[in-house]
Motif scaffolding. Sequence first.
Motif, PDB file in Angstrom:
ATOM      1  N   SER A 232       0.827  -1.207   0.000  1.00 13.49           N
ATOM      2  CA  SER A 232       0.000   0.000   0.000  1.00 13.49           C
ATOM      3  C   SER A 232       0.860   1.254   0.000  1.00 13.49           C
ATOM      4  O   SER A 232       0.362   2.342  -0.213  1.00 13.49           O
ATOM      5  N   PHE A 233       2.159   1.088   0.232  1.00 14.27           N
ATOM      6  CA  PHE A 233       3.053   2.233   0.222  1.00 14.27           C
ATOM      7  C   PHE A 233       3.696   2.454  -1.141  1.00 14.27           C
ATOM      8  O   PHE A 233       4.449   3.381  -1.327  1.00 14.27           O
ATOM      9  N   ASP A 234       3.417   1.580  -2.094  1.00 10.80           N
ATOM     10  CA  ASP A 234       3.995   1.685  -3.438  1.00 10.80           C
ATOM     11  C   ASP A 234       3.198   2.733  -4.220  1.00 10.80           C
ATOM     12  O   ASP A 234       2.070   2.489  -4.613  1.00 10.80           O
ATOM     13  N   ASP A 235       3.778   3.897  -4.450  1.00 10.17           N
ATOM     14  CA  ASP A 235       3.073   5.009  -5.087  1.00 10.17           C
ATOM     15  C   ASP A 235       2.603   4.681  -6.500  1.00 10.17           C
ATOM     16  O   ASP A 235       1.493   5.024  -6.885  1.00 10.17           O
ATOM     17  N   ALA A 236       3.426   4.034  -7.296  1.00  7.26           N
ATOM     18  CA  ALA A 236       3.060   3.711  -8.683  1.00  7.26           C
ATOM     19  C   ALA A 236       1.879   2.744  -8.718  1.00  7.26           C
ATOM     20  O   ALA A 236       0.912   2.933  -9.471  1.00  7.26           O
ATOM     21  N   ALA A 237       1.925   1.710  -7.891  1.00  6.22           N
ATOM     22  CA  ALA A 237       0.832   0.733  -7.857  1.00  6.22           C
ATOM     23  C   ALA A 237      -0.445   1.382  -7.334  1.00  6.22           C
ATOM     24  O   ALA A 237      -1.545   1.106  -7.817  1.00  6.22           O
TER      25      ALA A 237
END
Length: 186
Positions: free
Chosen positions: A17-22
Amino acid sequence: MAYEFKKKSQNKEVGSSFDDAAMGKRVKQEQERYKLATDSEFWSCLCFKTEKDMQSFIAKTGLPDRRYVKGEELRKATEPYKPTKRLRAFGRKPMSTAMLPDPLESVDYSKCGGRFEQESAAEAMAIFNAFNSLEKQGEYTEATDSHFWICVVFDSRDDAEKYLDDMNLRKHGDKYIDASAWLKEL
């Protein structure tokens, strides 16, 4: 003791949930899903002035004789009549906006004695009489006023817009299409 500002660590896992692109990709997917779920601009109505016009259109195009057809069915049925050039046009404007007289003007409230039930009954009777006094029209001046229509349901707003542009139909309307006028062009 003074407060220290420390740089956050950049230890983000891919897919977390911390992956900005995803997360950005997921937000776009949800926005598209919401748009598709709430969009009401994916249909158009082919309106005819007479039942004869509607039956002629059905016979000429081979469209199924139903109230609702899919966009693909209409596209396939009208493919032979597709114009060679795409034209840009403004949507048509209704020819008439005539209003019927107010049926409640004839209600005499002084005879009701201020009683709500009697006033309601007098209003209902005035509306009933107004409906009964209307004459049934054989041919309508506006195709969009008639009860001869076929609703075309497209897969999306983009699909509906593309069909209107491909067939140069915007001059006959965009949501409610004057199909009697279109029939004359076919």
